[in-house]
Enzyme design. Structure first.
Site: not given
Length: 253
Positions: A84, A234
Site C-alpha cells: 500500500s 487489501h
C-alpha cells in the site's frame, strides 16, 4: 534514523508497511524470508510505529529516509517489498535509486493517483479522546461506530500502546495524517520508470489494482508481472500469507 527490526543474514530485503501500519505487521513473514537466507529489515516509516514523528510527510521525504537508512547500514543491491503506502514508497525508491534496488515487490497498490478514501478511519481515530484515559476496550467501542470492519479495527489497535501507566496513545502521528492525508494518494510522475524485475501482487477482492491499471503499471515498470491472490482483500499478506509468501519466494529466487 528509521526504527527497524533486523533478522537473518544474507542479501538485504527491506519490508515497508502501509499507511497506519508498522513493522510488527510483517513479523511472521519477515521470519520466513530470513530463514530463506535474507537479511530482513522491517522498517517503521516516519510518523509510524517506533520511528520519529515529523511535520514533514510525503513520498519524496519517505524515500530519502529509506535511502539514508540504507546508507547508514551499508546496504547495497537490496530487494524491497512494500504494501500500500509502503508499496508506493518502494516504487519511488526504485525509480529514483535504480542502482540500489535489484527486485521490487509491490503489494496491492499501483503507481496511479488515488482519491482520498480514509475518511471513516480517520474519523474513528479522531473520535478517541485520550485525555479521559479510556481502556483498550473503550477505544475499540468508540472506533466501532466509524469502522464496522473487525479486521480493520484490529489492525489499527496494534498501534495502541501504554504511553505511561493508565494512559494509552496511538504510536502513529494522527495530527500530521489529518493535515497531510492528500499525500497518501499521490501518483508517480510519468517519467519515473524502473526497468528491473517487479512483481505486483493484488487481492482478488480489492479494488486498488484494476485490470484497467495494467497499462499504466507497465509504462512505469516495463519488466513487471501482476499476480492475483483470490479471495483476499487489501491486507492480502495477512489474509493469505501462504500464497503471498510462495509468490514472493519464487520471484526472489
Amino acid at each position: 534514523m528509521l526504527y527497524s527490526k533486523i533478522e537473518g543474514s544474507g542479501k538485504p530485503l527491506l519490508i515497508i508497511h502501509g499507511f497506519l501500519g508498522m513493522s510488527d505487521n510483517w513479523k511472521t513473514l519477515g521470519t520466513q524470508f530470513a530463514a530463506d537466507g535474507f537479511q530482513v529489515h522491517l522498517l517503521d516509516l516516519r510518523n509510524h510505529g517506533r520511528s520519529f514523528h515529523s511535520d514533514e510527510f510525503s513520498y519524496e521525504i519517505m524515500v530519502q529516509d529509506v535511502y539514508a537508512y540504507c546508507q547508514e547500514n551499508a546496504l547495497e543491491s537490496i530487494d524491497v517489498i512494500g504494501h500500500s503506502m509502503g508499496g508506493k514508497t518502494a516504487m519511488l525508491l526504485a525509480a529514483v535509486y535504480p542502482d540500489l534496488v535489484d527486485k521490487l515487490i509491490v503489494a496491492d497498490i499501483g503507481p496511479k493517483f488515488y482519491p482520498p478514501h480514509h475518511q471513516d478511519i480517520l474519523a474513528g481515530l479522531n473520535a478517541v479522546d485520550f485525555s479521559v484515559k479510556p481502556s483498550r476496550n473503550e477505544v475499540e467501542e468508540i472506533m466501532k461506530n466509524y469502522i464496522p470492519d473487525f479486521g480493520t479495527r484490529q489492525f489499527l489497535m496494534k498501534s495502541l500502546f501504554w504511553q505511561e501507566p493508565g494512559q494509552l496513545a496511538f504510536r502513529f502521528n494522527l495530527k500530521v495524517f489529518n493535515e497531510k492525508i492528500d499525500e497518501i494518494g499521490k501518483a508517480l510522475a510519468s517519467d519515473q520508470v524502473f526497468e528491473k524485475p517487479v512483481l505486483f501482487i493484488r487481492g482478488g477482492n480489492s479494488n486498488y489494482i484494476l485490470d484497467s491499471d495494467f497499462d499504466g503499471i507497465h509504462n512505469h515498470f516495463p519488466d513487471s508481472k501482476i499476480f492475483t491472490i483470490p479471495n483476499a482483500g487489501h491486507w492480502l499478506h495477512a489474509e493469505n500469507p501462504k500464497i503471498f509468501y510462495e509468490f514472493v519466494s519464487l520471484f526472489l529466487k
